[in-house]
Structures are given as C-alpha cells and as structure tokens.
Design a protein around this motif. Sequence first.
Motif, mmCIF file in Angstrom:
data_model
loop_
_atom_site.group_PDB
_atom_site.id
_atom_site.type_symbol
_atom_site.label_atom_id
_atom_site.label_comp_id
_atom_site.label_asym_id
_atom_site.label_seq_id
_atom_site.Cartn_x
_atom_site.Cartn_y
_atom_site.Cartn_z
ATOM 1 N N SER A 14 5.248 -29.666 33.543
ATOM 2 C CA SER A 14 5.059 -31.058 34.751
ATOM 3 C C SER A 14 3.746 -30.933 35.507
ATOM 4 O O SER A 14 3.163 -32.083 35.355
ATOM 5 N N PHE A 15 3.927 -30.359 36.258
ATOM 6 C CA PHE A 15 2.565 -29.933 37.348
ATOM 7 C C PHE A 15 2.773 -29.132 38.088
ATOM 8 O O PHE A 15 3.731 -28.493 37.970
ATOM 9 N N CYS A 16 1.921 -28.722 39.109
ATOM 10 C CA CYS A 16 1.789 -27.306 39.607
ATOM 11 C C CYS A 16 0.748 -27.011 40.824
ATOM 12 O O CYS A 16 0.075 -28.487 40.955
ATOM 13 N N CYS A 29 5.200 -24.178 40.177
ATOM 14 C CA CYS A 29 5.280 -24.758 39.105
ATOM 15 C C CYS A 29 6.260 -25.780 39.346
ATOM 16 O O CYS A 29 7.324 -24.995 38.787
ATOM 17 N N ALA A 68 -4.994 -26.058 34.545
ATOM 18 C CA ALA A 68 -4.665 -27.488 35.235
ATOM 19 C C ALA A 68 -5.161 -28.304 35.879
ATOM 20 O O ALA A 68 -5.583 -29.513 35.690
ATOM 21 N N MET A 120 -1.686 -31.631 43.438
ATOM 22 C CA MET A 120 -0.837 -30.779 42.405
ATOM 23 C C MET A 120 -1.337 -31.991 41.199
ATOM 24 O O MET A 120 -2.472 -32.508 40.869
ATOM 25 N N PHE A 121 -1.389 -30.635 40.384
ATOM 26 C CA PHE A 121 -3.161 -30.941 38.852
ATOM 27 C C PHE A 121 -1.255 -30.998 37.604
ATOM 28 O O PHE A 121 -0.386 -30.116 37.735
ATOM 29 N N GLY A 122 -1.348 -31.090 37.313
ATOM 30 C CA GLY A 122 -0.919 -31.678 35.475
ATOM 31 C C GLY A 122 -0.185 -32.394 34.955
ATOM 32 O O GLY A 122 -1.743 -33.543 35.465
ATOM 33 N N SER A 180 1.833 -34.639 34.382
ATOM 34 C CA SER A 180 2.580 -36.014 35.329
ATOM 35 C C SER A 180 1.456 -36.165 37.103
ATOM 36 O O SER A 180 1.739 -37.011 37.005
ATOM 37 N N PHE A 181 0.226 -35.011 36.723
ATOM 38 C CA PHE A 181 -1.163 -35.979 37.641
ATOM 39 C C PHE A 181 -2.262 -35.906 37.455
ATOM 40 O O PHE A 181 -2.653 -35.167 37.399
#
Length: 304
Positions: free
Chosen positions: A17-19, A89, A128, A297-299, A301-302
Amino acid sequence: MEGFVTEEGSRRLPRLSFCGDFVIRGGWKLGPREIAEYEVVYFPAGSPSTYETGGRTYKLDEPCYLLTKPGETHAYVFDAEKPIRHIFCHFVLEPDGGGVSPEALPVFVRADGVPHVPALLKYIVYLASAAAPRYQERTSALLLAVLEELSTASRAGAGFAEGKRPSVPLQITNALAEMEERLHESISIRELADRAGWSHEYFTRVFVSSLGMSPKQYVLRRRIERASELLRLQDLSVKEIAYRVGFQSEQYFSRVFVRHAGITATQYRDRHADPRILNLHLAPPNDIAAPYPLNRMFGPSFPS
C-alpha cells in the motif's frame, strides 16, 4: 507455518500500500491506534523506545523488526532524547486465508537473526520511490520474501523477545555513549581504552568485532552524520558546522564529506534541506547515501 502457499500450490502475494524510510524526533508518541492493513517495521538501531500490543510491552533496545496485524491496538513510545529511524511497509494480504496464517506471523524479531531483510526493505522503498517498471509486482515478491525470512527466524527461535544473544560489551557501549557526547571535541581512543580497563589494541579489536569498523572510522562517520543533520536543520556556514562536529579544518571536513556523500556539503544542503521539517515530528535523517528521499511516503496509496 510452512510458507505462504495455498492448497492449490499458488502463492498469495502481499500487496504494497505504501512504504517509507523515516527519522522521527525524540519523544514522539504514536497511538494507541489500529490500522486496516499489515505493517512491517525495521528499526536499524536500538533505543529506549517501546512498542505495546496485546497487553505486552516490547523493548526496542536493539535492532529489530515488528509486525502489526490489522485491527490490533498498538502504541509506540519513542526515546525522548534522540531521533529514531525506521523503515516500514504497509501491505494487504488476500482475505481468503489460503496463503497466510496470521496467528503464525511473529510480532517481534531481533535483527541479528535475519541479516538480509534490511536490504529487501530498502529495495522495496527504492522501487516504490522510483515507480520502477512493474514495481507493484516486484514489491509484492519482495514482501513475501521478507515475511518468509521473519517467520523462519521466529520458528528457529532466533527472533522472539524471550531469546538471548551475546550483546555488545558494556565497555564498548559506554565508549559509544562518550563518543556521541564528545563528537565536537578531540577524542582519544587510548583514553577510551583506559577507561574500559583494556589495552588500546584489545579495545580496538573488540570494537571492530562489535561494530564492524575501527573506533576512528566510527567517530568520523558519526561526525559526518551529525554534520548532515546540521546542514538540513541549521542555517549555519559550512565552516561553523565543520567545527561543531569536531573538525579543525574546513578543508579537511569538505574532503571527508565528499568522500562519504559523493557531493559537497553545500550541494547536500541545497538538495536536502527542508525548513518544513522544523514544524513536524520528523528529525533529520543520517543516511546521506540513501537511494531515495527520506521522510516521504511511497507506493500506490501515495503516487508521486
């Protein structure tokens, strides 16, 4: 748990989802809270921080991993004095239960039992952050590997909080604390050895065995890390920062900084300084060689 495999033999891969890779200010508290997804967190350094869940408190006084499940009430109380770095994560598991037994997933795992996981987590964050081709599929496979490694370590008895392992000798721990307090001063390794009651040679040998580098290398690395913090947070000249972290020459500091960071101190400040960080719970990261921006944030969801 025999691995994340369904009865049909196919794998149920986790979905990122995000990390992120964050450094938070000392004294911050998170929770009590519940999250809707799974979260795996890696703390690369020990601290007097704690994690509470299920009526139990885990001390985060050494490098470790935590795995939080959806709907679990949990809370963090972080060290009041120093910034805390953690890589995390958030991910989703298929709800049909064919591949994963949530009860079998460990809550706490000591990092020394699973030395390959930090690189896997950092690579997930990198993929990500770069939105690399097919990064969602690739991060799913890497997350599966992370969970396999952590569950294997727990089954082998290498990771539970009740386990015991040889710790860094108290003499070295005391020396590290003194180094940290005196980074701005001239530090004599022989004096540290004398305080430990050891010869200079034996002190150096034990230090290298415990930390993987010599005392002088450690002090130099910490001075550059401290300088990177000041470059991000303080509007000081490079010369003043050099003196504040124990260098007697701005020219020598500049050469050492370039050798460690690959860029000059001024370039580092231009690239990484962010005045907004002063108003958040975040602290300046020390890893000047990270392959991705920290404190972001990365992923999916972001999206970047």
